[in-house]
Scaffold this motif. Structure first.
Motif, PDB file in Angstrom:
ATOM      1  N   GLU A   8      -8.350 -18.363  -7.037  1.00 36.47           N
ATOM      2  CA  GLU A   8      -7.392 -18.054  -6.609  1.00 36.47           C
ATOM      3  C   GLU A   8      -6.322 -18.910  -5.757  1.00 36.47           C
ATOM      4  OE1 GLU A   8      -9.087 -17.719  -1.333  1.00 36.47           O
ATOM      5  OE2 GLU A   8     -10.238 -18.416  -2.726  1.00 36.47           O
ATOM      6  N   ILE A   9      -6.802 -20.106  -6.519  1.00 34.52           N
ATOM      7  CA  ILE A   9      -5.961 -21.747  -6.552  1.00 34.52           C
ATOM      8  C   ILE A   9      -4.400 -21.312  -7.235  1.00 34.52           C
ATOM      9  CG2 ILE A   9      -6.808 -23.158  -8.238  1.00 34.52           C
ATOM     10  CD1 ILE A   9      -5.853 -24.427  -4.841  1.00 34.52           C
ATOM     11  N   THR A  10      -5.266 -20.584  -8.523  1.00 32.14           N
ATOM     12  CA  THR A  10      -4.082 -20.089  -9.108  1.00 32.14           C
ATOM     13  C   THR A  10      -3.042 -19.424  -9.050  1.00 32.14           C
ATOM     14  OG1 THR A  10      -5.141 -21.038 -10.976  1.00 32.14           O
ATOM     15  CG2 THR A  10      -3.374 -19.795 -11.774  1.00 32.14           C
ATOM     16  N   ASP A  11      -3.377 -18.226  -8.825  1.00 33.91           N
ATOM     17  CA  ASP A  11      -2.481 -17.440  -7.665  1.00 33.91           C
ATOM     18  C   ASP A  11      -1.705 -17.942  -6.348  1.00 33.91           C
ATOM     19  OD1 ASP A  11      -3.580 -14.780  -9.295  1.00 33.91           O
ATOM     20  OD2 ASP A  11      -4.966 -14.896  -7.888  1.00 33.91           O
ATOM     21  N   LEU A  12      -2.773 -18.806  -5.189  1.00 33.95           N
ATOM     22  CA  LEU A  12      -2.056 -19.079  -4.457  1.00 33.95           C
ATOM     23  C   LEU A  12      -0.977 -20.534  -4.317  1.00 33.95           C
ATOM     24  CD1 LEU A  12      -4.882 -20.090  -1.855  1.00 33.95           C
ATOM     25  CD2 LEU A  12      -2.647 -18.227  -1.560  1.00 33.95           C
ATOM     26  N   LEU A  13      -1.350 -20.791  -5.910  1.00 33.71           N
ATOM     27  CA  LEU A  13       0.248 -21.682  -6.235  1.00 33.71           C
ATOM     28  C   LEU A  13       1.573 -21.262  -7.106  1.00 33.71           C
ATOM     29  CD1 LEU A  13      -1.927 -24.727  -8.452  1.00 33.71           C
ATOM     30  CD2 LEU A  13      -0.267 -24.753  -6.461  1.00 33.71           C
ATOM     31  N   TRP A  17       5.077 -21.536  -5.812  1.00 37.37           N
ATOM     32  CA  TRP A  17       5.395 -22.365  -6.817  1.00 37.37           C
ATOM     33  C   TRP A  17       6.957 -22.046  -7.093  1.00 37.37           C
ATOM     34  CZ3 TRP A  17       3.228 -24.852 -11.727  1.00 37.37           C
ATOM     35  CH2 TRP A  17       4.391 -25.988 -11.972  1.00 37.37           C
ATOM     36  N   LEU A  18       6.629 -19.707  -6.980  1.00 41.23           N
ATOM     37  CA  LEU A  18       7.772 -19.391  -7.075  1.00 41.23           C
ATOM     38  C   LEU A  18       8.680 -19.841  -6.004  1.00 41.23           C
ATOM     39  CD1 LEU A  18       6.018 -15.682  -8.758  1.00 41.23           C
ATOM     40  CD2 LEU A  18       8.028 -17.786  -9.928  1.00 41.23           C
ATOM     41  N   LYS A  19       8.851 -19.815  -4.574  1.00 43.10           N
ATOM     42  CA  LYS A  19       9.398 -20.624  -4.237  1.00 43.10           C
ATOM     43  C   LYS A  19      10.331 -21.582  -4.235  1.00 43.10           C
ATOM     44  CE  LYS A  19       6.943 -17.295  -0.344  1.00 43.10           C
ATOM     45  NZ  LYS A  19       5.874 -17.797   0.156  1.00 43.10           N
ATOM     46  N   HIS A  20       9.309 -22.679  -5.026  1.00 46.96           N
ATOM     47  CA  HIS A  20       9.987 -23.791  -4.771  1.00 46.96           C
ATOM     48  C   HIS A  20      10.542 -24.123  -6.339  1.00 46.96           C
ATOM     49  CE1 HIS A  20       9.252 -24.744  -0.798  1.00 46.96           C
ATOM     50  NE2 HIS A  20       8.526 -23.461  -0.533  1.00 46.96           N
ATOM     51  N   PHE A  51      -5.579 -25.704  -0.554  1.00 49.85           N
ATOM     52  CA  PHE A  51      -5.807 -24.228  -0.167  1.00 49.85           C
ATOM     53  C   PHE A  51      -5.936 -23.868   1.320  1.00 49.85           C
ATOM     54  CE2 PHE A  51      -9.643 -24.178  -3.538  1.00 49.85           C
ATOM     55  CZ  PHE A  51      -9.208 -22.929  -3.994  1.00 49.85           C
ATOM     56  N   TYR A  52      -6.272 -24.882   2.404  1.00 50.00           N
ATOM     57  CA  TYR A  52      -6.021 -24.317   3.337  1.00 50.00           C
ATOM     58  C   TYR A  52      -4.152 -24.300   3.845  1.00 50.00           C
ATOM     59  CZ  TYR A  52      -5.044 -24.585   8.615  1.00 50.00           C
ATOM     60  OH  TYR A  52      -4.694 -24.228  10.207  1.00 50.00           O
ATOM     61  N   GLN A  53      -3.790 -25.234   2.721  1.00 46.89           N
ATOM     62  CA  GLN A  53      -1.977 -25.158   3.411  1.00 46.89           C
ATOM     63  C   GLN A  53      -1.508 -24.253   3.318  1.00 46.89           C
ATOM     64  OE1 GLN A  53      -0.357 -27.636   5.330  1.00 46.89           O
ATOM     65  NE2 GLN A  53       0.873 -26.327   5.187  1.00 46.89           N
ATOM     66  N   LEU A  54      -1.568 -23.865   1.525  1.00 45.68           N
ATOM     67  CA  LEU A  54      -1.410 -22.907   1.011  1.00 45.68           C
ATOM     68  C   LEU A  54      -1.508 -21.496   1.335  1.00 45.68           C
ATOM     69  CD1 LEU A  54      -1.912 -23.463  -2.818  1.00 45.68           C
ATOM     70  CD2 LEU A  54       0.006 -23.176  -1.936  1.00 45.68           C
ATOM     71  N   LYS A  55      -2.758 -21.354   2.658  1.00 47.95           N
ATOM     72  CA  LYS A  55      -3.280 -19.887   2.785  1.00 47.95           C
ATOM     73  C   LYS A  55      -2.335 -20.253   4.310  1.00 47.95           C
ATOM     74  CE  LYS A  55      -7.718 -18.848   0.723  1.00 47.95           C
ATOM     75  NZ  LYS A  55      -8.522 -18.766   1.091  1.00 47.95           N
ATOM     76  N   MET A  56      -2.145 -20.995   4.863  1.00 48.74           N
ATOM     77  CA  MET A  56      -2.259 -21.183   6.601  1.00 48.74           C
ATOM     78  C   MET A  56      -0.824 -21.462   7.040  1.00 48.74           C
ATOM     79  SD  MET A  56      -4.606 -19.275   7.538  1.00 48.74           S
ATOM     80  CE  MET A  56      -3.841 -19.782   9.632  1.00 48.74           C
TER      81      MET A  56
END
Length: 88
Positions: A8-13, A17-20, A51-56
């Motif tokens: 999950e963290i890999t997918d969210l990152l 990361w693709l945006k930055h 996690f929270y920051q990536l999701k929300m």
């Protein structure tokens, strides 16, 4: 960290990361920590904060967490009956 959490963290990152793409990984993580309101050094920031920051991070400030929203009921009686397992 269990396998599901790692995936999950890999997918969210990856999405973030693709945006930055101009940032290094540590810069990206520090940016996420800062955006979450943490003033701690990166090595003291918990994975739950990231996690929270990536999701929300892109949502409205008063938007309900997805995990809580799925269980939310407008009617107290319905919520009580569901909690007791009387209805689905």
């Amino acid at each position: 960290m269990n396998q599901h959490k790692i995936e999950e963290i890999t997918d969210l990152l990856r999405q973030h990361w693709l945006k930055h793409q101009d940032l290094q990984l540590t810069e990206l993580l520090q940016q996420l920590a800062t955006q979450s309101g943490s003033d701690l050094p990166l090595h003291q920031v918990t994975d739950d904060t990231l996690f929270y920051q990536l999701k929300m991070g892109g949502s409205e400030q008063h938007e309900m967490l997805p995990g809580i929203a799925k269980d939310c009921e407008d009617d107290f009686k319905t919520a009580l009956l569901k909690a007791r397992g009387i209805i689905d």
